[in-house]
Design an enzyme around this catalytic site. Structure first.
Site, PDB file in Angstrom:
ATOM      1  CE  LYS A  75      29.896 -32.706  43.335  1.00 56.57           C
ATOM      2  NZ  LYS A  75      28.790 -33.620  43.060  1.00 56.57           N
ATOM      3  CG  ASP A 111      26.793 -36.054  39.622  1.00 57.42           C
ATOM      4  OD1 ASP A 111      27.401 -37.131  39.793  1.00 57.42           O
ATOM      5  OD2 ASP A 111      26.855 -35.104  40.428  1.00 57.42           O
TER       6      ASP A 111
HETATM    7  P1  NAP Z   1      22.051 -30.306  47.670  1.00 58.83           P
HETATM    8  O1  NAP Z   1      22.717 -29.578  46.563  1.00 58.83           O
HETATM    9  O2  NAP Z   1      22.308 -29.908  49.069  1.00 58.83           O
HETATM   10  O3  NAP Z   1      20.452 -30.193  47.408  1.00 58.83           O
HETATM   11  C1  NAP Z   1      19.534 -30.765  48.296  1.00 58.83           C
HETATM   12  C2  NAP Z   1      18.110 -30.607  47.782  1.00 58.83           C
HETATM   13  O4  NAP Z   1      17.241 -31.285  48.699  1.00 58.83           O
HETATM   14  C3  NAP Z   1      17.631 -29.173  47.711  1.00 58.83           C
HETATM   15  O5  NAP Z   1      16.735 -29.035  46.649  1.00 58.83           O
HETATM   16  C4  NAP Z   1      16.922 -28.982  49.060  1.00 58.83           C
HETATM   17  O6  NAP Z   1      15.862 -28.069  49.003  1.00 58.83           O
HETATM   18  C5  NAP Z   1      16.335 -30.358  49.279  1.00 58.83           C
HETATM   19  N1  NAP Z   1      16.220 -30.636  50.711  1.00 58.83           N
HETATM   20  C6  NAP Z   1      17.229 -30.744  51.604  1.00 58.83           C
HETATM   21  N2  NAP Z   1      16.743 -31.001  52.830  1.00 58.83           N
HETATM   22  C7  NAP Z   1      15.396 -31.033  52.706  1.00 58.83           C
HETATM   23  C8  NAP Z   1      14.340 -31.234  53.626  1.00 58.83           C
HETATM   24  N3  NAP Z   1      14.573 -31.451  54.926  1.00 58.83           N
HETATM   25  N4  NAP Z   1      13.067 -31.212  53.159  1.00 58.83           N
HETATM   26  C9  NAP Z   1      12.826 -30.985  51.835  1.00 58.83           C
HETATM   27  N5  NAP Z   1      13.792 -30.773  50.935  1.00 58.83           N
HETATM   28  C10 NAP Z   1      15.058 -30.804  51.356  1.00 58.83           C
HETATM   29  O7  NAP Z   1      22.349 -31.863  47.614  1.00 58.83           O
HETATM   30  P2  NAP Z   1      22.705 -32.719  46.297  1.00 58.83           P
HETATM   31  O8  NAP Z   1      24.158 -32.704  46.068  1.00 58.83           O
HETATM   32  O9  NAP Z   1      21.792 -32.304  45.211  1.00 58.83           O
HETATM   33  O10 NAP Z   1      22.360 -34.209  46.808  1.00 58.83           O
HETATM   34  C11 NAP Z   1      21.033 -34.629  47.010  1.00 58.83           C
HETATM   35  C12 NAP Z   1      21.008 -36.126  47.278  1.00 58.83           C
HETATM   36  O11 NAP Z   1      21.453 -36.829  46.130  1.00 58.83           O
HETATM   37  C13 NAP Z   1      21.937 -36.585  48.427  1.00 58.83           C
HETATM   38  O12 NAP Z   1      21.308 -37.615  49.132  1.00 58.83           O
HETATM   39  C14 NAP Z   1      23.158 -37.102  47.707  1.00 58.83           C
HETATM   40  O13 NAP Z   1      23.843 -38.095  48.452  1.00 58.83           O
HETATM   41  C15 NAP Z   1      22.500 -37.719  46.487  1.00 58.83           C
HETATM   42  N6  NAP Z   1      23.419 -37.823  45.342  1.00 58.83           N
HETATM   43  C16 NAP Z   1      23.601 -39.051  44.819  1.00 58.83           C
HETATM   44  C17 NAP Z   1      24.437 -39.194  43.727  1.00 58.83           C
HETATM   45  C18 NAP Z   1      24.626 -40.545  43.138  1.00 58.83           C
HETATM   46  O14 NAP Z   1      25.541 -40.726  42.340  1.00 58.83           O
HETATM   47  N7  NAP Z   1      23.808 -41.511  43.502  1.00 58.83           N
HETATM   48  C19 NAP Z   1      25.083 -38.081  43.175  1.00 58.83           C
HETATM   49  C20 NAP Z   1      24.864 -36.827  43.754  1.00 58.83           C
HETATM   50  C21 NAP Z   1      24.030 -36.707  44.845  1.00 58.83           C
HETATM   51  P3  NAP Z   1      16.074 -26.466  49.061  1.00 58.83           P
HETATM   52  O15 NAP Z   1      16.311 -26.039  47.645  1.00 58.83           O
HETATM   53  O16 NAP Z   1      14.780 -25.980  49.601  1.00 58.83           O
HETATM   54  O17 NAP Z   1      17.254 -26.225  49.977  1.00 58.83           O
END
Ligand code: NAP
Length: 282
Positions: A75, A111
């Protein structure tokens, strides 16, 4: 549905790029939409290795591919490589959809709009004037924060493991954004889980927040959609909290992309049904 029967020299092509990409729901969602509208388009998944984005985009342009969805890990690389960015994609530094405008590739981020569209399908609920808290400050969390602020939320607070990331995400909401503590959860109208906690394969039983902090009357959106019913969603419902998972956002962000590529209104219900069916087949 036998897509091959309708493919000809006139068929137009859209693709998703990512690595891994074979699990992507995008082909099922978009091909169902093309079929429902009798459009001579097909959608395929292309695995592009890390570092391969400039080559992939040049290839897409040369081959006349009409549109691209972009998933992990590309991305940010796509945002750096396209000819132009939408305002939202530029603020986020991330692109999940590329549209072709003649000989130029334009990067979008659908998104956040998809999330707000998903909220719009919740009866009697509007983000305008709402107090919102977003758990997570990664790609999805940042898109949601920006979209909620753009949609007129009164407040967009961010709770995140890494404070620096929370601050950067909250800044996207300008003077309505701030970093919050999980203990404040009960005072918001909308609670969003934008962490992967609860997701199948990523600590399925893990909770991003203590459900005891939720209050009846709040709306909870868990962006996770696998499993369909996370531990957080079940716990929220038990407490009288309205709640839905990430499928609606997934469908609406795809619909926004579909409309950017084709200029045609997306068949939301068809896309939602295709998503549910594809998830059930996994
Ligand atoms: P990402 O960029 O990797 O960000 C993950 C976030 O979660 C970060 O803020 C991270 O904190 C936090 N995190 C990860 N592991 C953690 C843990 N063990 N304890 C506490 N905080 C934690 O991921 P993303 O792309 O934003 O996606 C996040 C979620 O949204 C995923 O489940 C994804 O499948 C979902 N999603 C859904 C859609 C939809 O259309 N429904 C679209 C996009 C994403 P840090 O900043 O501290 O690393």
């Amino acid at each position: 549905m036998d897509l091959r029967a309708g493919v000809s020299g006139h068929t137009r092509l859209a693709v998703v790029i990512g690595e891994p990409v074979r699990h992507s729901l995008s082909p099922a969602i978009h091909n169902a939409a093309f079929a429902a509208l009798d459009m001579d388009w097909v959608f395929l998944a292309c695995e592009v290795p890390e570092g391969g984005v400039p080559e992939a985009l040049a290839g897409a342009l040369a081959l006349g591919i009409e549109g691209l969805s972009v998933t992990m890990p590309h991305k940010a690389a796509v945002a750096a490589a396209v000819d132009r960015l939408s305002g939202t994609a530029s603020l986020l530094g991330a692109v999940n959809c590329v549209a072709r405008e003649g000989r130029r590739l334009v990067g979008h981020s659908t998104d956040g709009d998809g999330f707000v569209d998903a909220l719009g399908s919740e009866p009697g609920w509007s983000p305008t004037g709402a107090r919102c808290v977003v758990f997570g400050a990664g790609g999805a969390g940042r898109a949601v924060v920006l979209a909620l602020a753009d949609a007129g939320a009164a407040e967009v607070a961010v709770v995140n493991r890494t404070t620096q990331h929370a601050e950067a995400a909250a800044a996207l909401a300008g003077d309505r954004g701030r970093v919050a503590a999980a203990a404040e959860t009960g005072r918001f109208d909308l609670v969003v889980n934008a962490t992967p906690l609860g997701m199948t394969g990523r600590g399925g039983g893990a909770l991003p927040l203590d459900p005891e902090l939720l209050q009846p009357g709040q709306l909870l959106v868990d962006l996770v959609y696998e499993p369909a019913e996370t531990v957080l969603l079940s716990a929220a419902r038990e407490r009288g909290v309205r709640a839905f998972n990430g499928v609606r956002m997934l469908v609406h962000q795809a619909a926004r992309a579909f409309e950017l590529w084709t200029g045609t209104e997306a068949p939301i219900e068809v896309m939602a049904a295709a998503t549910t069916e594809a998830l059930a087949r996994r």
